[in-house]
Design a protein around this motif. Structure first.
Motif, PDB file in Angstrom:
ATOM      1  N   ALA A 190      21.231   0.796  -8.989  1.00 26.62           N
ATOM      2  CA  ALA A 190      23.042  -0.018  -7.549  1.00 26.62           C
ATOM      3  C   ALA A 190      23.904   1.674  -8.385  1.00 26.62           C
ATOM      4  N   PHE A 191      24.262   2.530  -6.968  1.00 31.03           N
ATOM      5  CA  PHE A 191      24.888   2.727  -6.373  1.00 31.03           C
ATOM      6  C   PHE A 191      26.308   3.952  -5.753  1.00 31.03           C
ATOM      7  N   GLU A 192      27.126   3.571  -6.692  1.00 31.06           N
ATOM      8  CA  GLU A 192      28.150   4.084  -5.033  1.00 31.06           C
ATOM      9  C   GLU A 192      28.496   5.441  -5.221  1.00 31.06           C
ATOM     10  N   PRO A 193      27.655   5.621  -3.592  1.00 32.26           N
ATOM     11  CA  PRO A 193      28.378   7.234  -3.152  1.00 32.26           C
ATOM     12  C   PRO A 193      29.068   7.435  -3.351  1.00 32.26           C
ATOM     13  N   ALA A 194      29.599   9.349  -3.873  1.00 33.69           N
ATOM     14  CA  ALA A 194      30.707   9.899  -3.201  1.00 33.69           C
ATOM     15  C   ALA A 194      30.526   9.733  -1.728  1.00 33.69           C
ATOM     16  N   ASP A 195      29.595  10.336  -1.088  1.00 33.17           N
ATOM     17  CA  ASP A 195      29.527  10.914   0.319  1.00 33.17           C
ATOM     18  C   ASP A 195      29.147   9.290   1.053  1.00 33.17           C
ATOM     19  N   ASP A 196      28.767   9.691   2.156  1.00 37.11           N
ATOM     20  CA  ASP A 196      29.334   8.398   3.254  1.00 37.11           C
ATOM     21  C   ASP A 196      27.527   8.333   3.673  1.00 37.11           C
ATOM     22  N   SER A 197      26.904   8.737   3.077  1.00 42.81           N
ATOM     23  CA  SER A 197      24.733   8.175   3.401  1.00 42.81           C
ATOM     24  C   SER A 197      25.020   7.329   3.131  1.00 42.81           C
ATOM     25  N   GLY A 198      24.021   6.196   3.478  1.00 45.61           N
ATOM     26  CA  GLY A 198      23.407   5.490   3.681  1.00 45.61           C
ATOM     27  C   GLY A 198      21.724   4.732   2.781  1.00 45.61           C
ATOM     28  N   PRO A 199      21.912   3.679   2.796  1.00 45.64           N
ATOM     29  CA  PRO A 199      20.647   3.482   2.175  1.00 45.64           C
ATOM     30  C   PRO A 199      19.146   3.706   2.318  1.00 45.64           C
ATOM     31  N   ASP A 200      18.594   4.210   3.162  1.00 44.74           N
ATOM     32  CA  ASP A 200      18.085   4.764   3.894  1.00 44.74           C
ATOM     33  C   ASP A 200      17.527   6.418   3.388  1.00 44.74           C
ATOM     34  N   GLU A 201      18.545   7.180   3.554  1.00 39.25           N
ATOM     35  CA  GLU A 201      18.920   8.105   3.244  1.00 39.25           C
ATOM     36  C   GLU A 201      18.620   8.423   1.544  1.00 39.25           C
ATOM     37  N   TRP A 202      18.784   7.283   1.024  1.00 35.91           N
ATOM     38  CA  TRP A 202      19.044   7.427  -0.690  1.00 35.91           C
ATOM     39  C   TRP A 202      17.719   7.032  -1.036  1.00 35.91           C
ATOM     40  N   LEU A 203      17.182   5.906  -0.354  1.00 38.23           N
ATOM     41  CA  LEU A 203      15.334   6.171  -0.710  1.00 38.23           C
ATOM     42  C   LEU A 203      14.418   6.768  -0.768  1.00 38.23           C
ATOM     43  N   ALA A 204      14.975   7.871   0.951  1.00 34.70           N
ATOM     44  CA  ALA A 204      14.109   8.606   0.821  1.00 34.70           C
ATOM     45  C   ALA A 204      14.390   9.918  -0.158  1.00 34.70           C
ATOM     46  N   LEU A 239      26.121  11.751  -5.444  1.00 39.77           N
ATOM     47  CA  LEU A 239      25.604  12.586  -5.188  1.00 39.77           C
ATOM     48  C   LEU A 239      24.183  12.226  -4.949  1.00 39.77           C
ATOM     49  N   ARG A 240      23.317  11.187  -2.848  1.00 42.81           N
ATOM     50  CA  ARG A 240      22.210  11.528  -3.039  1.00 42.81           C
ATOM     51  C   ARG A 240      21.076  12.769  -3.524  1.00 42.81           C
ATOM     52  N   GLU A 241      21.869  13.512  -3.541  1.00 39.17           N
ATOM     53  CA  GLU A 241      20.307  14.845  -4.400  1.00 39.17           C
ATOM     54  C   GLU A 241      19.767  14.128  -6.093  1.00 39.17           C
ATOM     55  N   GLN A 242      20.700  13.146  -6.418  1.00 42.45           N
ATOM     56  CA  GLN A 242      20.188  12.833  -8.038  1.00 42.45           C
ATOM     57  C   GLN A 242      19.503  11.537  -8.045  1.00 42.45           C
ATOM     58  N   ALA A 243      19.592  11.198  -6.965  1.00 42.49           N
ATOM     59  CA  ALA A 243      18.801   9.338  -6.748  1.00 42.49           C
ATOM     60  C   ALA A 243      17.715   9.876  -7.691  1.00 42.49           C
ATOM     61  N   MET A 244      16.920  10.256  -6.813  1.00 38.80           N
ATOM     62  CA  MET A 244      15.485  10.402  -8.019  1.00 38.80           C
ATOM     63  C   MET A 244      15.127  10.223  -8.955  1.00 38.80           C
ATOM     64  N   PHE A 245      16.121  11.101 -10.013  1.00 39.33           N
ATOM     65  CA  PHE A 245      16.275  10.874 -11.367  1.00 39.33           C
ATOM     66  C   PHE A 245      16.869  10.272 -11.966  1.00 39.33           C
TER      67      PHE A 245
END
Length: 166
Positions: free
Chosen positions: A127-141, A113-119
């Motif tokens: 590299a990430f295969e997100p389980a939701d439909d989030s995109g690169p900009d959301e992951w970077l944020a 999940l995107r909420e885990q990205a920073m950690f």
């Protein structure tokens, strides 16, 4: 084909995955593959000798130390999260980066999940295969959600106590 988000030099982008993920019971296609740790332990030398790039998928509960000898020859280590709240692979990512000095791609797959990205980035994932439909900009944020960190990690961010001392 799952969506693949890669982080490189502070930027996030969608990437084409050149690897084919192959289940244990499936025949191996030509080209670059990601296989299970079990299959790699049985067929890894042959796969690597064929001149293809090889990735290894490690499930939660499997020992990452079984790959140490072959790490310089492995292109991707895909750490599979069965549930987003299973944190064992955070430790494995740090071990890969800090103890075993692995410089290849560390990929988060499964219930990511995107909420885990920073950690995840702090532990060494890139590299990430997100389980939701989030995109690169959301992951970077999400990787930049907090200005300060409080301890050193696999990333290069300085902890708050260093900034206070300056």
């Amino acid at each position: 084909m799952p969506k693949l988000i890669k982080l490189h030099q502070g930027q996030a982008s969608l990437a084409n995955d050149r690897f084919t993920q192959v289940a244990d019971e499936e025949p191996l296609p030509g080209g670059d593959v990601i296989v299970s740790l079990t299959r790699f332990q049985a067929e890894g030398d042959r796969l690597l000798s064929e001149g293809r790039a090889v990735g290894v998928r490690v499930e939660a509960g499997e020992e990452i130390e079984g790959l140490v000898y072959d790490l310089p020859r492995i292109a991707v280590v895909a750490l599979a999260f069965p549930k987003f709240r299973d944190g064992r692979h955070y430790t494995n990512a740090r071990l890969l980066r800090e103890r075993f000095d692995y410089r290849g791609e560390v990929r988060a797959v499964g219930d990511v999940l995107r909420e885990q990205a920073m950690f995840m980035v702090r532990c060494g994932f890139d590299a990430f295969e997100p389980a939701d439909d989030s995109g690169p900009d959301e992951w970077l944020a999400a990787t930049r959600r907090f200005t300060h960190v409080y301890q050193r990690a696999a990333d290069t961010r300085e902890p708050a106590f260093v900034a206070r001392a300056e």
